[in-house]
Design a protein around this motif. Structure first.
Motif, PDB file in Angstrom:
ATOM      1  N   ALA A  55      40.300  37.927  36.899  1.00 14.90           N
ATOM      2  CA  ALA A  55      41.358  37.589  35.940  1.00 14.90           C
ATOM      3  C   ALA A  55      40.680  37.169  34.651  1.00 14.90           C
ATOM      4  N   GLU A  56      41.387  37.323  33.551  1.00 14.44           N
ATOM      5  CA  GLU A  56      40.802  36.972  32.267  1.00 14.44           C
ATOM      6  C   GLU A  56      41.648  35.917  31.565  1.00 14.44           C
ATOM      7  N   ARG A  57      40.953  35.109  30.755  1.00 18.86           N
ATOM      8  CA  ARG A  57      41.614  34.077  29.959  1.00 18.86           C
ATOM      9  C   ARG A  57      41.061  34.151  28.542  1.00 18.86           C
ATOM     10  N   PRO A  58      41.864  34.685  27.601  1.00 19.35           N
ATOM     11  CA  PRO A  58      41.399  34.747  26.219  1.00 19.35           C
ATOM     12  C   PRO A  58      41.335  33.350  25.599  1.00 19.35           C
ATOM     13  N   GLU A  59      40.301  33.134  24.801  1.00 19.83           N
ATOM     14  CA  GLU A  59      40.158  31.877  24.065  1.00 19.83           C
ATOM     15  C   GLU A  59      39.506  32.219  22.729  1.00 19.83           C
ATOM     16  N   GLY A  60      40.320  32.320  21.697  1.00 20.83           N
ATOM     17  CA  GLY A  60      39.801  32.732  20.399  1.00 20.83           C
ATOM     18  C   GLY A  60      39.272  34.144  20.475  1.00 20.83           C
ATOM     19  N   ARG A  61      38.030  34.318  20.047  1.00 18.92           N
ATOM     20  CA  ARG A  61      37.410  35.650  20.079  1.00 18.92           C
ATOM     21  C   ARG A  61      36.761  35.963  21.418  1.00 18.92           C
ATOM     22  N   LYS A  62      36.665  34.981  22.296  1.00 20.87           N
ATOM     23  CA  LYS A  62      36.025  35.189  23.599  1.00 20.87           C
ATOM     24  C   LYS A  62      37.078  35.366  24.689  1.00 20.87           C
ATOM     25  N   VAL A  63      36.671  36.088  25.720  1.00 22.76           N
ATOM     26  CA  VAL A  63      37.499  36.226  26.918  1.00 22.76           C
ATOM     27  C   VAL A  63      36.673  35.710  28.083  1.00 22.76           C
ATOM     28  N   HIS A  64      37.246  34.805  28.831  1.00 18.56           N
ATOM     29  CA  HIS A  64      36.581  34.220  29.998  1.00 18.56           C
ATOM     30  C   HIS A  64      37.109  34.917  31.255  1.00 18.56           C
ATOM     31  N   ALA A 118      31.983  49.558  45.080  1.00 20.19           N
ATOM     32  CA  ALA A 118      30.996  50.540  45.530  1.00 20.19           C
ATOM     33  C   ALA A 118      29.808  50.643  44.572  1.00 20.19           C
ATOM     34  N   ASP A 119      30.035  50.368  43.311  1.00 17.45           N
ATOM     35  CA  ASP A 119      28.964  50.466  42.319  1.00 17.45           C
ATOM     36  C   ASP A 119      28.074  49.230  42.405  1.00 17.45           C
ATOM     37  N   PRO A 120      26.760  49.389  42.624  1.00 19.19           N
ATOM     38  CA  PRO A 120      25.879  48.227  42.792  1.00 19.19           C
ATOM     39  C   PRO A 120      25.830  47.307  41.564  1.00 19.19           C
ATOM     40  N   THR A 121      25.869  47.880  40.372  1.00 23.34           N
ATOM     41  CA  THR A 121      25.847  47.052  39.160  1.00 23.34           C
ATOM     42  C   THR A 121      27.121  46.231  39.069  1.00 23.34           C
ATOM     43  N   ARG A 122      28.251  46.865  39.346  1.00 19.97           N
ATOM     44  CA  ARG A 122      29.540  46.171  39.282  1.00 19.97           C
ATOM     45  C   ARG A 122      29.631  45.107  40.371  1.00 19.97           C
ATOM     46  N   ARG A 123      29.095  45.434  41.552  1.00 23.65           N
ATOM     47  CA  ARG A 123      29.121  44.465  42.653  1.00 23.65           C
ATOM     48  C   ARG A 123      28.276  43.241  42.304  1.00 23.65           C
ATOM     49  N   ALA A 124      27.118  43.454  41.676  1.00 24.01           N
ATOM     50  CA  ALA A 124      26.272  42.332  41.249  1.00 24.01           C
ATOM     51  C   ALA A 124      26.978  41.501  40.183  1.00 24.01           C
ATOM     52  N   MET A 125      27.684  42.170  39.288  1.00 25.15           N
ATOM     53  CA  MET A 125      28.432  41.466  38.258  1.00 25.15           C
ATOM     54  C   MET A 125      29.550  40.635  38.896  1.00 25.15           C
ATOM     55  N   PHE A 126      30.222  41.212  39.873  1.00 20.55           N
ATOM     56  CA  PHE A 126      31.280  40.481  40.576  1.00 20.55           C
ATOM     57  C   PHE A 126      30.704  39.242  41.267  1.00 20.55           C
ATOM     58  N   GLU A 127      29.528  39.390  41.863  1.00 16.53           N
ATOM     59  CA  GLU A 127      28.877  38.245  42.512  1.00 16.53           C
ATOM     60  C   GLU A 127      28.598  37.135  41.496  1.00 16.53           C
ATOM     61  N   ARG A 128      28.136  37.505  40.310  1.00 18.60           N
ATOM     62  CA  ARG A 128      27.885  36.500  39.268  1.00 18.60           C
ATOM     63  C   ARG A 128      29.179  35.801  38.869  1.00 18.60           C
ATOM     64  N   ILE A 129      30.257  36.557  38.779  1.00 13.15           N
ATOM     65  CA  ILE A 129      31.551  35.970  38.420  1.00 13.15           C
ATOM     66  C   ILE A 129      32.022  35.030  39.522  1.00 13.15           C
ATOM     67  N   VAL A 130      31.870  35.454  40.770  1.00 19.25           N
ATOM     68  CA  VAL A 130      32.291  34.628  41.916  1.00 19.25           C
ATOM     69  C   VAL A 130      31.570  33.281  41.909  1.00 19.25           C
ATOM     70  N   HIS A 131      30.289  33.286  41.527  1.00 23.23           N
ATOM     71  CA  HIS A 131      29.497  32.058  41.555  1.00 23.23           C
ATOM     72  C   HIS A 131      29.616  31.243  40.264  1.00 23.23           C
ATOM     73  N   SER A 132      30.509  31.639  39.387  1.00 27.12           N
ATOM     74  CA  SER A 132      30.759  30.900  38.145  1.00 27.12           C
ATOM     75  C   SER A 132      32.220  30.467  38.138  1.00 27.12           C
ATOM     76  N   ASP A 133      32.492  29.347  37.502  1.00 21.35           N
ATOM     77  CA  ASP A 133      33.895  28.984  37.324  1.00 21.35           C
ATOM     78  C   ASP A 133      34.555  30.018  36.421  1.00 21.35           C
ATOM     79  N   GLU A 134      33.947  30.224  35.286  1.00 21.25           N
ATOM     80  CA  GLU A 134      34.358  31.251  34.329  1.00 21.25           C
ATOM     81  C   GLU A 134      33.106  31.734  33.607  1.00 21.25           C
ATOM     82  N   ILE A 135      33.155  32.971  33.143  1.00 21.47           N
ATOM     83  CA  ILE A 135      31.995  33.537  32.465  1.00 21.47           C
ATOM     84  C   ILE A 135      32.482  34.545  31.429  1.00 21.47           C
ATOM     85  N   THR A 136      31.764  34.636  30.314  1.00 29.20           N
ATOM     86  CA  THR A 136      32.137  35.554  29.245  1.00 29.20           C
ATOM     87  C   THR A 136      31.321  36.845  29.343  1.00 29.20           C
TER      88      THR A 136
END
Length: 119
Positions: free
Chosen positions: A62-71, A15-33
């Motif tokens: 879903a998240e995948r930790p890798e060192g100090r980053k989370v994808h 419902a939140d437009p900022t969160r929805r835009a963020m979700f769209e960016r995640i959907v269009h990426s294989d993985e993103i930090t």
């Protein structure tokens, strides 16, 4: 059967437009930090992290930790409660739109009762 809590979580998350835009960016990426999501978004890293937490708790990412980053990556199973809920209405709208179309056609075929013609 639709369980209200998962459906509510998904709807609230999207419902939140900022969160929805963020979700769209995640959907269009294989993985993103988080830092990649923050870059160019106009949102602080703390706010991005909070939005990601909401998306994760709703089952949308879903998240995948890798060192100090989370994808982060989209989890298509997270949309299942929304898809299930929408499927219950699949037959509803076409029937209603057909009824509306028939009504509008009838209205155009009838003389205008609001503006009678004078003989």
């Amino acid at each position: 059967m639709i369980h209200a809590a998962p459906l509510d979580n998904v709807m609230r998350a999207l419902a939140d437009p900022t969160r929805r835009a963020m979700f769209e960016r995640i959907v269009h990426s294989d993985e993103i930090t988080v830092s990649e999501l923050t870059r160019g978004s106009g949102v602080t890293q703390g706010a991005v992290s909070q939005h990601l937490k909401t998306l994760r708790l709703a089952g949308l990412v879903a998240e995948r930790p890798e060192g100090r980053k989370v994808h982060y990556r989209a989890d298509p199973r997270g949309l299942a409660p929304l898809a299930d809920w929408m499927s219950h209405y699949a037959g509803f709208w076409p029937e209603r739109l057909a009824d509306l179309s028939a009504l509008l056609e009838e209205m155009t075929d009838e003389p205008d009762a609001a503006h009678p013609t004078n003989p």
